[in-house]
Each structure stands twice: as C-alpha cells, then as structure tokens.
Scaffold this active site. Structure first.
Site, PDB file in Angstrom:
ATOM      1  N   ASN A 156       0.864  -1.182   0.000  1.00  0.00           N
ATOM      2  CA  ASN A 156       0.000   0.000   0.000  1.00  0.00           C
ATOM      3  C   ASN A 156       0.899   1.230   0.000  1.00  0.00           C
ATOM      4  O   ASN A 156       1.514   1.549   1.009  1.00  0.00           O
ATOM      5  CB  ASN A 156      -0.887  -0.035   1.254  1.00  0.00           C
ATOM      6  CG  ASN A 156      -1.685   1.246   1.428  1.00  0.00           C
ATOM      7  OD1 ASN A 156      -1.835   2.028   0.480  1.00  0.00           O
ATOM      8  ND2 ASN A 156      -2.203   1.470   2.620  1.00  0.00           N
ATOM      9  N   TRP A 157       0.969   1.875  -1.144  1.00  0.00           N
ATOM     10  CA  TRP A 157       1.881   3.025  -1.277  1.00  0.00           C
ATOM     11  C   TRP A 157       1.325   4.292  -0.638  1.00  0.00           C
ATOM     12  O   TRP A 157       2.029   5.301  -0.561  1.00  0.00           O
ATOM     13  CB  TRP A 157       2.191   3.279  -2.762  1.00  0.00           C
ATOM     14  CG  TRP A 157       2.911   2.159  -3.449  1.00  0.00           C
ATOM     15  CD1 TRP A 157       3.343   0.983  -2.886  1.00  0.00           C
ATOM     16  CD2 TRP A 157       3.323   2.109  -4.820  1.00  0.00           C
ATOM     17  NE1 TRP A 157       3.975   0.206  -3.829  1.00  0.00           N
ATOM     18  CE2 TRP A 157       3.978   0.872  -5.031  1.00  0.00           C
ATOM     19  CE3 TRP A 157       3.185   2.984  -5.903  1.00  0.00           C
ATOM     20  CZ2 TRP A 157       4.502   0.506  -6.275  1.00  0.00           C
ATOM     21  CZ3 TRP A 157       3.698   2.623  -7.142  1.00  0.00           C
ATOM     22  CH2 TRP A 157       4.353   1.389  -7.318  1.00  0.00           C
ATOM     23  N   LYS A 158       0.097   4.268  -0.243  1.00  0.00           N
ATOM     24  CA  LYS A 158      -0.561   5.443   0.361  1.00  0.00           C
ATOM     25  C   LYS A 158      -0.385   6.673  -0.554  1.00  0.00           C
ATOM     26  O   LYS A 158      -0.365   6.532  -1.764  1.00  0.00           O
ATOM     27  CB  LYS A 158      -0.025   5.698   1.767  1.00  0.00           C
ATOM     28  CG  LYS A 158      -0.009   4.427   2.619  1.00  0.00           C
ATOM     29  CD  LYS A 158       0.221   4.696   4.069  1.00  0.00           C
ATOM     30  CE  LYS A 158       0.382   3.374   4.787  1.00  0.00           C
ATOM     31  NZ  LYS A 158       0.310   3.479   6.214  1.00  0.00           N
ATOM     32  N   HIS A 197      -9.381   0.831   4.926  1.00  0.00           N
ATOM     33  CA  HIS A 197      -8.053   1.007   5.540  1.00  0.00           C
ATOM     34  C   HIS A 197      -8.198   1.921   6.763  1.00  0.00           C
ATOM     35  O   HIS A 197      -8.998   2.851   6.752  1.00  0.00           O
ATOM     36  CB  HIS A 197      -7.069   1.607   4.521  1.00  0.00           C
ATOM     37  CG  HIS A 197      -5.673   1.605   5.048  1.00  0.00           C
ATOM     38  ND1 HIS A 197      -5.201   2.600   5.875  1.00  0.00           N
ATOM     39  CD2 HIS A 197      -4.662   0.706   4.920  1.00  0.00           C
ATOM     40  CE1 HIS A 197      -3.948   2.318   6.213  1.00  0.00           C
ATOM     41  NE2 HIS A 197      -3.597   1.172   5.646  1.00  0.00           N
ATOM     42  N   GLU A 232      -6.575   4.320   7.845  1.00  0.00           N
ATOM     43  CA  GLU A 232      -6.427   5.769   7.618  1.00  0.00           C
ATOM     44  C   GLU A 232      -7.718   6.349   7.039  1.00  0.00           C
ATOM     45  O   GLU A 232      -8.052   7.512   7.282  1.00  0.00           O
ATOM     46  CB  GLU A 232      -5.210   6.037   6.719  1.00  0.00           C
ATOM     47  CG  GLU A 232      -3.916   5.859   7.522  1.00  0.00           C
ATOM     48  CD  GLU A 232      -2.755   5.286   6.757  1.00  0.00           C
ATOM     49  OE1 GLU A 232      -2.739   5.351   5.517  1.00  0.00           O
ATOM     50  OE2 GLU A 232      -1.839   4.744   7.418  1.00  0.00           O
ATOM     51  N   GLU A 264      -4.986  -5.292  10.719  1.00  0.00           N
ATOM     52  CA  GLU A 264      -3.980  -4.244  10.867  1.00  0.00           C
ATOM     53  C   GLU A 264      -4.234  -3.472  12.161  1.00  0.00           C
ATOM     54  O   GLU A 264      -5.030  -2.521  12.170  1.00  0.00           O
ATOM     55  CB  GLU A 264      -4.054  -3.273   9.689  1.00  0.00           C
ATOM     56  CG  GLU A 264      -3.819  -3.924   8.345  1.00  0.00           C
ATOM     57  CD  GLU A 264      -3.305  -2.913   7.332  1.00  0.00           C
ATOM     58  OE1 GLU A 264      -2.166  -3.061   6.911  1.00  0.00           O
ATOM     59  OE2 GLU A 264      -4.033  -1.955   7.022  1.00  0.00           O
ATOM     60  N   GLY A 321       2.635   2.138  10.514  1.00  0.00           N
ATOM     61  CA  GLY A 321       3.514   3.291  10.291  1.00  0.00           C
ATOM     62  C   GLY A 321       4.224   3.769  11.548  1.00  0.00           C
ATOM     63  O   GLY A 321       4.797   4.850  11.563  1.00  0.00           O
ATOM     64  N   SER A 381       3.798  -2.265  10.156  1.00  0.00           N
ATOM     65  CA  SER A 381       5.262  -2.208  10.227  1.00  0.00           C
ATOM     66  C   SER A 381       5.927  -3.531   9.850  1.00  0.00           C
ATOM     67  O   SER A 381       6.941  -3.918  10.451  1.00  0.00           O
ATOM     68  CB  SER A 381       5.715  -1.731  11.612  1.00  0.00           C
ATOM     69  OG  SER A 381       5.189  -0.443  11.879  1.00  0.00           O
ATOM     70  N   GLY A 398       4.993   1.238   4.589  1.00  0.00           N
ATOM     71  CA  GLY A 398       6.297   1.890   4.419  1.00  0.00           C
ATOM     72  C   GLY A 398       7.316   1.054   3.659  1.00  0.00           C
ATOM     73  O   GLY A 398       8.000   1.559   2.754  1.00  0.00           O
TER      74      GLY A 398
HETATM   75  C1  PEP Z   1      -0.622  -0.091   5.884  1.00  0.00           C
HETATM   76  O1  PEP Z   1      -0.660   1.064   5.483  1.00  0.00           O
HETATM   77  O2  PEP Z   1      -1.541  -0.856   5.591  1.00  0.00           O
HETATM   78  C2  PEP Z   1       0.524  -0.524   6.690  1.00  0.00           C
HETATM   79  C3  PEP Z   1       0.519  -1.720   7.196  1.00  0.00           C
HETATM   80  O3  PEP Z   1       1.547   0.390   6.857  1.00  0.00           O
HETATM   81  P1  PEP Z   1       3.000   0.114   7.516  1.00  0.00           P
HETATM   82  O4  PEP Z   1       3.513  -1.174   6.932  1.00  0.00           O
HETATM   83  O5  PEP Z   1       3.820   1.289   7.156  1.00  0.00           O
HETATM   84  O6  PEP Z   1       2.782  -0.030   8.997  1.00  0.00           O
END
Ligand code: PEP
Length: 253
Positions: free
Chosen positions: A9-11, A97, A99, A169, A175, A215, A237
C-alpha cells in the site's frame, strides 16, 4: 492450502516517475517468486494506477486501488467506481483502511457498501480491520475487530465473501515501527478465522486469506508468516523501496 499474498500500500506517496520505477523494480525482481508461489499486488495512488498497471503488465504482479466508491457512475465528484478501476487494469481494492476509517471518517456501513460494490464490479476487495491502541488497552480488541468483520461483510453470501481477503492491521502498529508480536497477530488471525467459520462455514473460513499489516519489513516477515493463520502481509512503508518489498515477497515464498 492458502497461497501467500503480499500487497504493498503506497498510500499518498511516489510521483509519476517514481511510481513506474518502483513498479518496474517490483515486477522485475519478483519474476521468479510472484505468481507461482505467492500472489503480489501493489496499490499506488489513483492517478498512477494506469501507468503502474502498464509497468507490471508483463509480470504476475497485480494492481490494486487504495479505495473505491460504491456508486457505479454519476454525480459523485472526486469518486472512482469499480468499473473505472477494472477498466484501467485493477484487480484488487482496499476497503476500510484504518487511515480512511480514522482520518477520513469512514464508517462500517460505508466500508460495507464499498466492499459490496467492489465484488459486484469484479474486483477482489481487501477488507482492513483492526483496533486502536486505546481499544486494545481497554480490552476491546476482539469486539472492535468482530464489528469490522461482521459489518464489513454484512449482507454477503459465503460465495461472495470468498472473493475477499481480510487484512488484520492493528492501528497502533501502522507506520509506527511497532509490530504486533507473531503471537499477538496469530491470536487475532485465529479469532477472525473462527468468526468467519461461525458466520459462514468451515470451508469458507479455511479458504479465505487473512493478511497481517503493521510495520512489516524484511526482518520480521518470515516469522510473522510462519504463523498458521497469517497468510501474507499488507505492507505500507516497506513497500516503497523495491528491495525491501522484494525481501518481504521472498520471505513469503
Ligand atoms: C498499511 O498502510 O496498511 C501498513 C501496514 O503500513 P506500515 O507497513 O507502514 O505499517
């Protein structure tokens, strides 16, 4: 036997040039592993989807959208429908998600509409579920995750739900550099699978893939994925560097 699945997921990152470079790096680097032993997808920002789909088109790397709108077409300024995503080569769509739930304010009801529209439009939704740190500390983890799963899938038959991947998640791990321990993650994945078995049936619950996200990186991917109910990773990330993302894919093979 569930095939491992690693999605990036590049966000809201990359630009027109770096999105194509990253996608090309992932496609070239995963030539041997992706497709046969592990499913791989990248989810760039909407505006780069088409270019990224072109960059990975001769590989087995699939493309996913980070969001979707539930209406098919019409006066919904700024929104993108399932058929538009299909049209430019998308296979997957993230739904709910954290976010979008916690920054944009999406409700379970809206997530359910989006997920239902994704399936109806021939996309494979990835339903993201997970508790906030305060909810974990307040002993509400299972209640919150059960609500996300039940309400996210409301009204869908077992057959329809077989198109879904669930991503657990924990929000406190996204993040932040904090990762759920393999035991903590496995416990929640087993909880989700049991819930799916109660809501639908064993066969469906056994077949559905449940990814962990929070993460994930090359150094912890193998241990996380060695857990019985962790079928892959949703990576934020660490999906922004081809080398790191490829390291995670390798850990899934
Ligand atoms: C995500 O955005 O779904 C995610 C898991 O981010 P990160 O790996 O940066 O924690």
């Amino acid at each position: 036997m569930r095939k491992p699945f690693v999605a990036g997921n590049w966000k809201m990152n990359t630009d027109s040039r770096s999105s194509v470079a990253l996608a090309t790096g992932v496609a070239e680097g995963s030539v041997e592993s992706a497709g046969q032993n592990v499913d791989v997808a990248v989810c760039p920002p909407f505006v780069y989807l088409r270019a990224v789909a072109g960059a990975v088109s001769s590989s087995s790397v699939a493309v996913g959208a980070q969001d979707i709108y539930f209406e098919e077409k019409g006066a919904f300024t700024g929104e993108i429908s399932a058929s538009m995503l299909k049209d430019i080569g998308c296979t997957y769509a993230l739904c709910g998600h954290s976010e979008r739930r916690h920054v944009i304010g999406e409700t379970d009801e809206l997530v359910n509409k989006k997920l239902t529209a994704a399936i109806a439009g021939g996309l494979l939704p990835i339903l993201c579920v997970g508790e906030l740190q305060s909810e974990r500390e307040g002993g509400q983890t299972e209640e919150v995750v059960a609500r996300h799963v039940k309400e996210g899938l409301a009204g869908l038959s077992a057959e329809k739900v077989s198109a879904v991947t669930v991503a657990y998640e924990p929000v406190w791990a996204i993040g932040t550099g904090l990762t759920a321990t393999p035991d903590q993650a496995q416990q929640m994945h087993a909880f989700i699978r049991k819930l799916l078995s109660d809501l639908y049936d064993n066969k469906m619950a056994d077949a559905i893939r449940i990814l962990y996200g929070g993460s994930a990186k090359p150094g912890n991917a193998a241990e996380l994925m060695s857990q019985g109910d962790i079928d892959g990773l949703l990576v934020g990330g660490a999906s922004l560097k081809a080398e790191d993302f490829l390291g995670i894919i390798q850990a899934a093979v």
